[in-house]
Design a protein around this motif. Structure first.
Motif, PDB file in Angstrom:
ATOM      1  N   ALA A  53       0.821  -1.221   0.000  1.00  0.00           N
ATOM      2  CA  ALA A  53       0.000   0.000   0.000  1.00  0.00           C
ATOM      3  C   ALA A  53       0.855   1.271   0.000  1.00  0.00           C
ATOM      4  CB  ALA A  53      -0.921  -0.010   1.211  1.00  0.00           C
ATOM      5  N   CYS A  54       2.115   1.165   0.417  1.00  0.00           N
ATOM      6  CA  CYS A  54       3.001   2.353   0.485  1.00  0.00           C
ATOM      7  C   CYS A  54       3.832   2.519  -0.781  1.00  0.00           C
ATOM      8  CB  CYS A  54       3.941   2.240   1.675  1.00  0.00           C
ATOM      9  SG  CYS A  54       3.109   2.097   3.255  1.00  0.00           S
ATOM     10  N   LYS A  55       3.801   1.508  -1.645  1.00  0.00           N
ATOM     11  CA  LYS A  55       4.657   1.524  -2.846  1.00  0.00           C
ATOM     12  C   LYS A  55       4.389   2.721  -3.746  1.00  0.00           C
ATOM     13  CE  LYS A  55       6.759  -2.791  -3.657  1.00  0.00           C
ATOM     14  NZ  LYS A  55       7.744  -3.299  -4.560  1.00  0.00           N
ATOM     15  N   ARG A  56       5.452   3.242  -4.323  1.00  0.00           N
ATOM     16  CA  ARG A  56       5.345   4.316  -5.303  1.00  0.00           C
ATOM     17  C   ARG A  56       6.071   3.894  -6.561  1.00  0.00           C
ATOM     18  NH1 ARG A  56       5.763   9.154  -0.948  1.00  0.00           N
ATOM     19  NH2 ARG A  56       4.318   8.050   0.387  1.00  0.00           N
ATOM     20  N   ARG A  57       5.529   4.317  -7.663  1.00  0.00           N
ATOM     21  CA  ARG A  57       6.090   3.887  -8.946  1.00  0.00           C
ATOM     22  C   ARG A  57       7.562   4.263  -9.072  1.00  0.00           C
ATOM     23  NH1 ARG A  57       3.852   5.718 -14.819  1.00  0.00           N
ATOM     24  NH2 ARG A  57       5.180   4.339 -16.049  1.00  0.00           N
ATOM     25  N   TYR A  58       7.897   5.479  -8.695  1.00  0.00           N
ATOM     26  CA  TYR A  58       9.285   5.932  -8.805  1.00  0.00           C
ATOM     27  C   TYR A  58       9.939   6.021  -7.421  1.00  0.00           C
ATOM     28  CZ  TYR A  58       7.920   6.879 -13.574  1.00  0.00           C
ATOM     29  OH  TYR A  58       7.453   6.732 -14.862  1.00  0.00           O
ATOM     30  N   GLY A  59       9.537   5.116  -6.553  1.00  0.00           N
ATOM     31  CA  GLY A  59      10.031   5.171  -5.171  1.00  0.00           C
ATOM     32  C   GLY A  59      10.960   4.032  -4.803  1.00  0.00           C
ATOM     33  N   ILE A  60      11.164   3.890  -3.492  1.00  0.00           N
ATOM     34  CA  ILE A  60      12.064   2.885  -2.936  1.00  0.00           C
ATOM     35  C   ILE A  60      11.278   1.622  -2.599  1.00  0.00           C
ATOM     36  CG2 ILE A  60      13.529   2.386  -0.918  1.00  0.00           C
ATOM     37  CD1 ILE A  60      14.274   5.400  -0.986  1.00  0.00           C
ATOM     38  N   ASP A  61      11.826   0.470  -2.956  1.00  0.00           N
ATOM     39  CA  ASP A  61      11.126  -0.798  -2.744  1.00  0.00           C
ATOM     40  C   ASP A  61      11.496  -1.479  -1.435  1.00  0.00           C
ATOM     41  OD1 ASP A  61       9.749  -0.915  -5.384  1.00  0.00           O
ATOM     42  OD2 ASP A  61      11.818  -0.798  -6.082  1.00  0.00           O
ATOM     43  N   GLY A  62      12.602  -1.056  -0.843  1.00  0.00           N
ATOM     44  CA  GLY A  62      13.009  -1.649   0.425  1.00  0.00           C
ATOM     45  C   GLY A  62      14.122  -0.833   1.056  1.00  0.00           C
ATOM     46  N   PHE A  63      14.184  -0.881   2.403  1.00  0.00           N
ATOM     47  CA  PHE A  63      15.155  -0.050   3.110  1.00  0.00           C
ATOM     48  C   PHE A  63      15.749  -0.813   4.291  1.00  0.00           C
ATOM     49  CE2 PHE A  63      15.426   3.030   6.771  1.00  0.00           C
ATOM     50  CZ  PHE A  63      16.673   3.524   6.426  1.00  0.00           C
ATOM     51  N   LEU A  64      17.062  -0.936   4.304  1.00  0.00           N
ATOM     52  CA  LEU A  64      17.741  -1.587   5.425  1.00  0.00           C
ATOM     53  C   LEU A  64      18.763  -0.627   6.008  1.00  0.00           C
ATOM     54  CD1 LEU A  64      18.431  -5.169   4.003  1.00  0.00           C
ATOM     55  CD2 LEU A  64      16.860  -4.594   5.853  1.00  0.00           C
ATOM     56  N   SER A  65      18.913  -0.688   7.330  1.00  0.00           N
ATOM     57  CA  SER A  65      19.916   0.133   7.984  1.00  0.00           C
ATOM     58  C   SER A  65      20.575  -0.702   9.065  1.00  0.00           C
ATOM     59  CB  SER A  65      19.257   1.369   8.573  1.00  0.00           C
ATOM     60  OG  SER A  65      20.263   2.322   8.848  1.00  0.00           O
ATOM     61  N   ILE A  66      21.833  -0.412   9.363  1.00  0.00           N
ATOM     62  CA  ILE A  66      22.575  -1.251  10.309  1.00  0.00           C
ATOM     63  C   ILE A  66      22.430  -0.735  11.750  1.00  0.00           C
ATOM     64  CG2 ILE A  66      24.818  -2.318  10.829  1.00  0.00           C
ATOM     65  CD1 ILE A  66      24.287  -2.997   7.985  1.00  0.00           C
ATOM     66  N   PHE A  67      22.768   0.533  11.975  1.00  0.00           N
ATOM     67  CA  PHE A  67      22.767   1.085  13.335  1.00  0.00           C
ATOM     68  C   PHE A  67      21.723   2.185  13.514  1.00  0.00           C
ATOM     69  CE2 PHE A  67      27.294  -0.105  12.663  1.00  0.00           C
ATOM     70  CZ  PHE A  67      27.440  -1.005  13.712  1.00  0.00           C
ATOM     71  N   HIS A  68      21.334   2.391  14.797  1.00  0.00           N
ATOM     72  CA  HIS A  68      20.539   3.571  15.144  1.00  0.00           C
ATOM     73  C   HIS A  68      21.481   4.769  15.099  1.00  0.00           C
ATOM     74  CE1 HIS A  68      16.744   1.891  16.487  1.00  0.00           C
ATOM     75  NE2 HIS A  68      17.428   0.864  16.918  1.00  0.00           N
ATOM     76  N   TYR A  69      21.018   5.862  14.564  1.00  0.00           N
ATOM     77  CA  TYR A  69      21.851   7.062  14.509  1.00  0.00           C
ATOM     78  C   TYR A  69      21.728   7.778  15.850  1.00  0.00           C
ATOM     79  CZ  TYR A  69      23.989  11.161  12.278  1.00  0.00           C
ATOM     80  OH  TYR A  69      24.827  12.194  11.923  1.00  0.00           O
ATOM     81  N   ASN A  70      22.505   7.343  16.839  1.00  0.00           N
ATOM     82  CA  ASN A  70      22.444   7.974  18.164  1.00  0.00           C
ATOM     83  C   ASN A  70      23.548   9.038  18.304  1.00  0.00           C
ATOM     84  OD1 ASN A  70      24.726   6.424  18.474  1.00  0.00           O
ATOM     85  ND2 ASN A  70      23.869   5.050  20.014  1.00  0.00           N
ATOM     86  N   ASN A  71      23.615   9.653  19.487  1.00  0.00           N
ATOM     87  CA  ASN A  71      24.572  10.749  19.672  1.00  0.00           C
ATOM     88  C   ASN A  71      26.019  10.316  19.471  1.00  0.00           C
ATOM     89  OD1 ASN A  71      22.796  12.816  20.030  1.00  0.00           O
ATOM     90  ND2 ASN A  71      22.686  12.561  22.262  1.00  0.00           N
ATOM     91  N   LEU A  72      26.341   9.104  19.918  1.00  0.00           N
ATOM     92  CA  LEU A  72      27.717   8.618  19.752  1.00  0.00           C
ATOM     93  C   LEU A  72      28.072   8.515  18.270  1.00  0.00           C
ATOM     94  CD1 LEU A  72      30.391   7.317  20.806  1.00  0.00           C
ATOM     95  CD2 LEU A  72      29.240   5.125  20.536  1.00  0.00           C
TER      96      LEU A  72
END
Ligand code: ZN
Ligand code: ZN
Length: 229
Positions: A53-72
Protein backbone atom coordinates in the motif's frame (compact mmCIF):
# COMPACT_ATOMS: atom_id res chain seq x y z
CA UNK A 1 51.82 -2.96 16.96
CA UNK A 2 52.64 -1.84 13.45
CA UNK A 3 55.09 0.97 12.80
CA UNK A 4 52.26 2.96 11.23
CA UNK A 5 50.25 2.76 14.48
CA UNK A 6 53.29 3.98 16.36
CA UNK A 7 53.90 6.93 14.04
CA UNK A 8 50.22 7.82 13.66
CA UNK A 9 48.50 6.64 16.85
CA UNK A 10 44.74 6.07 16.67
CA UNK A 11 42.49 7.72 19.20
CA UNK A 12 38.88 6.68 19.77
CA UNK A 13 36.49 9.18 18.18
CA UNK A 14 33.97 8.48 20.93
CA UNK A 15 36.08 8.80 24.10
CA UNK A 16 39.66 9.59 23.09
CA UNK A 17 41.05 6.20 24.19
CA UNK A 18 44.33 5.28 22.49
CA UNK A 19 44.49 2.31 20.12
CA UNK A 20 41.44 2.33 17.87
CA UNK A 21 39.14 4.80 16.11
CA UNK A 22 36.14 3.17 17.78
CA UNK A 23 37.26 1.44 21.01
CA UNK A 24 35.63 -1.69 22.48
CA UNK A 25 33.77 0.27 25.13
CA UNK A 26 32.28 2.69 22.64
CA UNK A 27 31.29 -0.15 20.32
CA UNK A 28 28.91 -1.28 23.07
CA UNK A 29 27.07 1.99 22.67
CA UNK A 30 26.38 1.45 18.99
CA UNK A 31 22.92 -0.05 18.70
CA UNK A 32 21.89 -2.32 15.87
CA UNK A 33 18.44 -1.88 14.35
CA UNK A 34 16.49 -4.87 15.68
CA UNK A 35 13.52 -4.38 13.41
CA UNK A 36 13.37 -3.25 9.84
CA UNK A 37 10.78 -0.83 8.61
CA UNK A 38 9.05 0.56 5.57
CA UNK A 39 10.74 3.85 4.58
CA UNK A 40 7.38 5.53 3.81
CA UNK A 41 5.23 4.76 6.87
CA UNK A 42 7.98 3.80 9.40
CA UNK A 43 6.03 0.71 10.49
CA UNK A 44 7.72 -2.66 10.83
CA UNK A 45 8.27 -4.62 7.70
CA UNK A 46 10.19 -7.84 7.10
CA UNK A 47 13.52 -7.12 5.38
CA UNK A 48 12.48 -3.46 5.28
CA UNK A 49 10.35 -4.06 2.22
CA UNK A 50 7.99 -1.23 1.32
CA UNK A 51 4.38 -2.27 2.09
CA UNK A 52 2.31 -2.87 -1.05
CA UNK A 53 0.00 0.00 0.00
CA UNK A 54 3.00 2.35 0.49
CA UNK A 55 4.66 1.52 -2.85
CA UNK A 56 5.34 4.32 -5.30
CA UNK A 57 6.09 3.89 -8.95
CA UNK A 58 9.28 5.93 -8.80
CA UNK A 59 10.03 5.17 -5.17
CA UNK A 60 12.06 2.89 -2.94
CA UNK A 61 11.13 -0.80 -2.74
CA UNK A 62 13.01 -1.65 0.43
CA UNK A 63 15.16 -0.05 3.11
CA UNK A 64 17.74 -1.59 5.42
CA UNK A 65 19.92 0.13 7.98
CA UNK A 66 22.57 -1.25 10.31
CA UNK A 67 22.77 1.09 13.33
CA UNK A 68 20.54 3.57 15.14
CA UNK A 69 21.85 7.06 14.51
CA UNK A 70 22.44 7.97 18.16
CA UNK A 71 24.57 10.75 19.67
CA UNK A 72 27.72 8.62 19.75
CA UNK A 73 27.42 7.72 16.09
CA UNK A 74 26.61 11.32 15.29
CA UNK A 75 29.76 12.55 17.02
CA UNK A 76 31.87 9.81 15.45
CA UNK A 77 30.70 10.62 11.93
CA UNK A 78 31.04 14.35 12.54
CA UNK A 79 34.50 14.12 14.03
CA UNK A 80 35.97 11.94 11.32
CA UNK A 81 38.87 14.06 10.20
CA UNK A 82 39.40 14.28 6.50
CA UNK A 83 42.99 13.14 6.76
CA UNK A 84 42.14 9.82 8.41
CA UNK A 85 38.64 9.43 7.05
CA UNK A 86 39.46 6.55 4.72
CA UNK A 87 41.05 4.55 7.55
CA UNK A 88 38.21 5.32 9.95
CA UNK A 89 35.48 4.30 7.51
CA UNK A 90 37.33 1.07 6.75
CA UNK A 91 37.63 0.25 10.46
CA UNK A 92 33.99 1.18 10.92
CA UNK A 93 32.83 -1.22 8.21
CA UNK A 94 34.81 -4.03 9.83
CA UNK A 95 32.93 -3.79 13.14
CA UNK A 96 29.58 -4.50 11.48
CA UNK A 97 28.35 -7.87 12.78
CA UNK A 98 27.94 -10.72 10.29
CA UNK A 99 24.19 -10.97 11.05
CA UNK A 100 23.70 -7.52 9.59
CA UNK A 101 25.57 -8.53 6.47
CA UNK A 102 23.31 -11.60 6.20
CA UNK A 103 20.24 -9.38 6.41
CA UNK A 104 21.44 -7.49 3.36
CA UNK A 105 22.28 -10.78 1.66
CA UNK A 106 18.62 -11.80 2.07
CA UNK A 107 17.77 -9.27 -0.64
CA UNK A 108 19.59 -11.56 -3.04
CA UNK A 109 16.96 -14.24 -2.35
CA UNK A 110 14.00 -11.86 -2.57
CA UNK A 111 15.09 -10.27 -5.83
CA UNK A 112 15.18 -12.57 -8.79
CA UNK A 113 17.87 -11.13 -10.99
CA UNK A 114 21.22 -9.42 -10.74
CA UNK A 115 21.66 -6.67 -8.14
CA UNK A 116 24.09 -3.77 -8.35
CA UNK A 117 25.34 -1.54 -5.55
CA UNK A 118 25.27 2.18 -6.27
CA UNK A 119 26.80 4.65 -3.78
CA UNK A 120 25.01 7.98 -3.43
CA UNK A 121 27.34 10.27 -5.37
CA UNK A 122 28.74 13.58 -4.19
CA UNK A 123 28.69 16.65 -6.39
CA UNK A 124 32.04 16.91 -8.17
CA UNK A 125 32.99 20.10 -6.35
CA UNK A 126 32.41 18.41 -2.98
CA UNK A 127 34.28 15.31 -4.08
CA UNK A 128 37.23 17.48 -5.12
CA UNK A 129 37.19 19.23 -1.76
CA UNK A 130 36.86 16.06 0.33
CA UNK A 131 38.93 13.78 -1.86
CA UNK A 132 36.73 10.71 -1.40
CA UNK A 133 33.09 9.65 -1.14
CA UNK A 134 32.29 7.81 2.11
CA UNK A 135 29.27 6.12 0.48
CA UNK A 136 31.65 4.58 -2.04
CA UNK A 137 33.89 3.13 0.71
CA UNK A 138 30.83 1.56 2.34
CA UNK A 139 29.58 0.25 -1.02
CA UNK A 140 33.00 -1.24 -1.80
CA UNK A 141 32.93 -3.05 1.53
CA UNK A 142 29.47 -4.54 0.92
CA UNK A 143 30.34 -5.36 -2.67
CA UNK A 144 33.26 -7.41 -1.38
CA UNK A 145 31.31 -9.09 1.46
CA UNK A 146 28.24 -9.92 -0.63
CA UNK A 147 29.92 -10.54 -3.98
CA UNK A 148 27.70 -7.97 -5.63
CA UNK A 149 28.96 -5.77 -8.46
CA UNK A 150 29.05 -1.98 -8.17
CA UNK A 151 27.84 0.59 -10.66
CA UNK A 152 28.14 4.34 -10.83
CA UNK A 153 25.32 5.47 -13.07
CA UNK A 154 24.10 8.24 -10.79
CA UNK A 155 25.50 11.73 -11.09
CA UNK A 156 24.85 14.55 -8.67
CA UNK A 157 24.00 17.43 -10.94
CA UNK A 158 23.04 19.87 -8.18
CA UNK A 159 25.44 21.08 -5.50
CA UNK A 160 22.94 20.74 -2.65
CA UNK A 161 23.06 22.29 0.84
CA UNK A 162 24.02 19.77 3.54
CA UNK A 163 20.70 18.15 4.52
CA UNK A 164 21.64 18.23 8.23
CA UNK A 165 21.54 22.03 8.15
CA UNK A 166 17.93 22.07 6.98
CA UNK A 167 15.31 21.57 9.70
CA UNK A 168 12.04 21.24 7.87
CA UNK A 169 11.16 18.17 5.82
CA UNK A 170 9.81 20.40 3.06
CA UNK A 171 13.15 22.26 2.88
CA UNK A 172 15.06 18.98 2.67
CA UNK A 173 12.75 17.75 -0.06
CA UNK A 174 13.12 20.96 -2.08
CA UNK A 175 16.89 20.94 -1.62
CA UNK A 176 17.19 17.47 -3.14
CA UNK A 177 14.67 17.93 -5.96
CA UNK A 178 16.32 17.21 -9.30
CA UNK A 179 19.70 16.62 -7.63
CA UNK A 180 20.48 13.42 -9.53
CA UNK A 181 20.71 12.27 -13.08
CA UNK A 182 21.46 8.89 -14.60
CA UNK A 183 24.33 8.35 -16.98
CA UNK A 184 24.26 5.32 -19.20
CA UNK A 185 20.65 4.16 -18.90
CA UNK A 186 21.71 0.88 -20.55
CA UNK A 187 23.27 -0.30 -17.27
CA UNK A 188 20.21 0.63 -15.21
CA UNK A 189 17.38 -0.54 -17.46
CA UNK A 190 15.60 -3.57 -16.03
CA UNK A 191 18.09 -3.90 -13.15
CA UNK A 192 17.82 -4.04 -9.38
CA UNK A 193 19.91 -1.48 -7.54
CA UNK A 194 20.82 -1.09 -3.87
CA UNK A 195 21.58 2.54 -3.08
CA UNK A 196 24.25 2.97 -0.41
CA UNK A 197 24.58 5.93 1.95
CA UNK A 198 26.22 6.60 5.32
CA UNK A 199 23.24 8.11 7.15
CA UNK A 200 19.55 8.23 6.24
CA UNK A 201 17.31 10.52 8.29
CA UNK A 202 14.20 11.74 6.46
CA UNK A 203 15.20 9.80 3.35
CA UNK A 204 14.88 12.78 0.99
CA UNK A 205 18.26 12.08 -0.60
CA UNK A 206 17.74 8.37 -1.27
CA UNK A 207 14.14 8.93 -2.41
CA UNK A 208 15.30 11.46 -4.98
CA UNK A 209 18.12 9.17 -6.12
CA UNK A 210 15.65 6.27 -6.46
CA UNK A 211 13.38 8.47 -8.55
CA UNK A 212 16.24 9.23 -10.97
CA UNK A 213 17.16 5.53 -11.22
CA UNK A 214 13.56 4.45 -11.83
CA UNK A 215 13.07 7.17 -14.43
CA UNK A 216 16.26 5.80 -15.98
CA UNK A 217 14.60 2.39 -16.26
CA UNK A 218 15.62 0.56 -13.05
CA UNK A 219 13.22 -2.26 -12.14
CA UNK A 220 13.72 -2.12 -8.39
CA UNK A 221 15.57 0.21 -6.02
CA UNK A 222 16.53 -0.66 -2.45
CA UNK A 223 18.44 1.42 0.07
CA UNK A 224 21.10 0.44 2.58
CA UNK A 225 22.53 2.86 5.09
CA UNK A 226 25.01 2.46 7.93
CA UNK A 227 22.83 4.52 10.26
CA UNK A 228 19.23 5.62 10.46
CA UNK A 229 17.51 8.03 12.81
ZN1 ZN B 1 35.94 4.96 22.92
ZN1 ZN C 1 4.57 1.26 4.73
Amino acid sequence: MFLKDFLFPKFCLGCGFLGAYICHNCRKNLYYMEKDMCIYCSHNSLYGLTHPACKRRYGIDGFLSIFHYNNLLKSIIKSIKYRYALDVWREFCLIIEPESILKVASLKKIVKGPIFLEPIPLHRSKLRHRGFNQARIIAEYFSHRLSLPMTSCLVRTKDTEPQAQLRKNSERFRNMQGAFDVEGTKVVTGQYIILIDDVVTTGSTVKEAARALKLGGAKGVFTLSVAHG
